[in-house]
Design a protein around this motif. Sequence first.
Motif, mmCIF file in Angstrom:
data_model
loop_
_atom_site.group_PDB
_atom_site.id
_atom_site.type_symbol
_atom_site.label_atom_id
_atom_site.label_comp_id
_atom_site.label_asym_id
_atom_site.label_seq_id
_atom_site.Cartn_x
_atom_site.Cartn_y
_atom_site.Cartn_z
ATOM 1 N N LEU A 1 7.143 -3.337 -10.686
ATOM 2 C CA LEU A 1 5.691 -3.186 -10.638
ATOM 3 C C LEU A 1 5.255 -1.928 -11.390
ATOM 4 N N GLY A 2 6.009 -0.837 -11.217
ATOM 5 C CA GLY A 2 5.688 0.388 -11.931
ATOM 6 C C GLY A 2 5.798 0.221 -13.430
ATOM 7 N N ASN A 3 6.836 -0.491 -13.880
ATOM 8 C CA ASN A 3 7.013 -0.734 -15.312
ATOM 9 C C ASN A 3 5.890 -1.606 -15.865
ATOM 10 N N GLU A 4 5.481 -2.605 -15.086
ATOM 11 C CA GLU A 4 4.384 -3.470 -15.516
ATOM 12 C C GLU A 4 3.089 -2.666 -15.631
ATOM 13 N N ALA A 5 2.823 -1.836 -14.644
ATOM 14 C CA ALA A 5 1.612 -1.006 -14.683
ATOM 15 C C ALA A 5 1.651 -0.047 -15.876
#
Length: 348
Positions: free
Chosen positions: A320-324
């Motif tokens: 999720l952090g990488n996507e954000a």
Amino acid sequence: MNGRGLVLAAALLLAPVAGVAADDAEGLGLANVKEFTLEHSRGLVAQAELLEAGLADYHALIAAHGGDYAAAWAAEGARLAERIHTIRALWLEASNHYETIEGIVAGIPETAKYDLILDAGNPGTESEDVAEYDLPLPDGTVLKRPGNLFHTITEPLFWGMDEKGVKLPADLNGDGKVTRGEMLFDANLGLGAAQGLARWAKALEADMTAWKPNREDALTSVVVMTPTVGDYFGEWKESQFISGEIGAFVAQSRLTDVEGIMSGCRRMYSQALSPVVAAIDADLDSRITAGFEELLGLVEDTRAREAAGTKFGAEEADALGNEAQDIADRIVAMVLQAAAKADVQIRG
């Protein structure tokens, strides 16, 4: 305030903005961003003053028993437990007021120092991003470069995560058990930190009142703060909400802060910059706007899932952090294109 009053207030705020007509969409947007920031800055001051008063009462209760925490608990246990509950609630209100405007405050060069002092700065033992202030305490001690007031000092202290600040384990909720976080904390440090928080909150409000918003500040704020989303997701991953290990960010999920910060970035773009970019390249403006909606949608959905009871693992938090971060990087690349088209320099 009615609609006519809001327009008049915005026009008055616009007066210092060089080269901007009062009825200009960009100027009105900048004025609205300033008023929004001031609203929450005033809220921060008000909550910080209430927090200082709560800590003064807590400090007085301990002092009335000669600084003997066990004696104070034996005599005033119910009042001390209630006071700690109130202190924590006031802290959350104050912190949330700041997180709502952090994406703006931290991105403006003239006010960025307050982000280090209040929320994000390191102690003087670190080599970078040091909060450049000293903290005097009621007993005359002065802490040199102690780190930021919200997350280095007060949050660990008030929630019992700073072992040096724990003075007495205490059954605060009266259930017959003492669990981690149930304790009396250092009243001297608590009051000094609350006094410091109130003092620096007022200084921020004064500088935000004097701030003359302009296009360069708006662009710089968006470019500087939007890409920080990955770092905040990383802090969420390392917090107790994912790892299960007690450390920083215990009062509430770091995702609450992420939502506030990224909302501030979106507000700065949509109100202050979108009119400028749309006039130059309407398609680019639409894509930037959609990017912010996608980023906030991801953050808000993740936060809602967590609030509903979803337990995230470290791997999913990373994803999720990488996507954000990918979305944020795309937004910034487009904003930099817009800055070039508008011939605006990002401020250092």
